[in-house]
Each structure stands twice: as C-alpha cells, then as structure tokens.
Scaffold this motif. Structure first.
Motif, short mmCIF file in Angstrom:
data_model
loop_
_atom_site.label_atom_id
_atom_site.label_comp_id
_atom_site.label_asym_id
_atom_site.label_seq_id
_atom_site.Cartn_x
_atom_site.Cartn_y
_atom_site.Cartn_z
N PHE A 1 0.84 -1.19 0.00
CA PHE A 1 0.00 0.00 0.00
C PHE A 1 0.88 1.25 0.00
O PHE A 1 1.94 1.27 0.62
N TYR B 1 0.52 5.44 0.96
CA TYR B 1 -0.27 6.45 1.63
C TYR B 1 0.43 7.80 1.55
O TYR B 1 1.66 7.87 1.46
N PRO C 1 -2.71 9.07 7.75
CA PRO C 1 -2.37 8.69 6.38
C PRO C 1 -3.61 8.59 5.51
O PRO C 1 -4.66 8.14 5.96
N PHE D 1 -5.03 6.92 1.93
CA PHE D 1 -4.77 5.86 0.96
C PHE D 1 -4.53 6.43 -0.44
O PHE D 1 -5.27 7.31 -0.89
N ASP E 1 -6.20 -1.28 -6.86
CA ASP E 1 -6.96 -0.10 -6.47
C ASP E 1 -6.04 1.11 -6.55
O ASP E 1 -5.02 1.14 -5.87
N MET F 1 -11.35 -0.71 7.79
CA MET F 1 -11.41 -1.26 6.44
C MET F 1 -12.83 -1.72 6.20
O MET F 1 -13.37 -2.50 6.97
N LYS G 1 -9.14 -0.52 0.65
CA LYS G 1 -8.37 0.54 1.28
C LYS G 1 -8.78 0.76 2.73
O LYS G 1 -9.90 0.47 3.13
N ILE G 2 -7.82 1.25 3.48
CA ILE G 2 -8.02 1.56 4.89
C ILE G 2 -8.19 3.06 5.04
O ILE G 2 -7.44 3.83 4.45
N PHE H 1 -8.05 6.16 7.63
CA PHE H 1 -7.50 6.55 8.91
C PHE H 1 -8.20 7.79 9.46
O PHE H 1 -8.64 8.66 8.71
#
Lengths: 115, 109
Positions: A33, A35, A43, A45, A56, B91, B96-97, B99
């Motif tokens: 990933f 960020y 952070p 994405f 993605d 999530m 995607k995560i 925050f």
C-alpha cells in the motif's frame, strides 16, 4: 527481521521536477500500500498492489501520480511535474495477507518537500 | 462514505493517570478496525485489530474495545514512553483503509 524500508528518507524537489520514491516491503508480503500523510493528519490511501497487480488506485490525487510493482516486490511511486501541494510524507506499508482486514507494517516514510 | 473521527485531538496526562481515546466510525461492512501508534518521524506501528462488536484486545497498558459505532483505546497507568500519536483506521468493503486524524497523547512524568 528486516522491516519495510523506503528511500530516500528526505527529498527536496523544485516545482515541476519529477520524483521517484522507492519502497522495499517485507520479503514475501503479497500486499503493498502507498499512503500520503500531511502534517497533523492521518495517512490517506493512495493505491494498493496485490503482488504485481495494481488493484486499487482510487486514491491517487491526479494523473501526475503513478505507481508500479513490476515483479511483485519493490514498488516505486512516481510523481511528475511536482506541485507545492504534493509536499507530504509518503508512507509505504506491506501485509502478508490479501487485503481483507490484516495488519499492515509501515516503513519510515519519505518526506517530500516541493519548493 | 466511510469515515473515521478521533477525539480528543490532543490529550495531556500525568504519569499514572488512566484515560480513554475515542474512535467513531461509519463504514459499510466493517472488515476490521485497527489501532496504530505513531512516533514523530516514524511510520505507524501496528497495535490491534478488532473485527466485531464486543471484541476486546490487550497489550501491556493498552486495551482496545469495539462497538458497532465506536472503538475505545483505554490506557491504564500510562508512562512517559506511551507518549505518541494514536491512529484509528477502518477497512470496509473496498481494499483501502481509512484513517482518522489521530490523538496526540502526552504523558508528563
């Protein structure tokens, strides 16, 4: 063992220059990933790779941002024609599992300053 | 739209003074809620993953709990070395995560 490493740790670029940021994930981690972290924020994405496939890229802020992971290990985030708003810390994270709720291991980040 | 809100933004405690950090979230189909610790100039360090309401996890002086709308990070008898920014993330259905902005915790000796 070795964690996630990123290089360079600091990068100063003049507006309009192209930059390339490198991420070496933990060996064997399939998920990677990227960020972007602004000062005082969490952070955000940017993009996600499963092995070499970019599954993605919805978080990339513009078509000036491009990421690749050609052999499913090392990844590069490239920013073309940098702008001042690109100044931030760019974090890379890897995970041993497919994206689905597992913990991610972060690198120390690359602090990009565009002057 | 998935969203994470953390409160307070900053918290100053005396050593040994227990408290809790809050993480409120909105997500479609929670697949995991994460707590990370971030020290200045470093990347986030993983602490906990919670998957379902009612779940609790502990690590040293930290305990994380989860309900359907929020998570708490309880800090018991903190020490100065617990000073850091604590990040909550979720999530959902996508990969995607998301925050939160974090809580900056400062523990005075």
């Amino acid at each position: 063992g070795a964690g996630v490493s990123q290089s360079p740790r600091y990068k100063v670029a003049k507006r309009g220059q192209d930059v390339a940021l490198r991420c070496d994930p933990i060996s064997g981690h399939v998920s990677l990933f990227w960020y972007q972290q602004a000062l005082g924020q969490g952070p955000e994405f940017l993009t996600y790779f499963q092995n070499e496939a970019q599954l993605d890229k919805s978080g990339l802020p513009s078509d000036r941002f491009f990421a690749e992971r050609p052999e499913g290990s090392v990844s590069t985030l490239k920013i073309q024609r940098t702008q001042q708003e690109d100044s931030a810390v760019y974090l890379c994270a890897s995970s041993s599992q497919l994206a689905g709720g597992s913990e991610q291991y972060f690198g120390p980040g690359t602090r990009l300053t565009v002057t | 739209e998935d969203q994470v809100t953390q409160s307070p933004e900053a918290l100053r405690l005396q050593e040994g003074e227990s408290s809790s950090l809050n993480c409120s979230y909105t997500v479609s189909g929670l697949r995991g809620l994460f707590w990370y610790r971030q020290d200045p100039g470093k990347g986030p360090e993983f602490l906990f993953t919670l998957y379902s309401a009612g779940e609790e996890k502990e690590k040293e002086r930290l305990k994380a709990t989860l309900t359907k709308k929020e998570s708490f990070l309880h800090i018991t008898a903190p020490k100065p070395e617990d000073s850091a920014t604590y990040l909550c993330a979720v999530m959902g259905g996508a990969s995607k995560i998301i925050f939160g902005s974090g809580t900056r915790l400062s523990i005075r000796p």
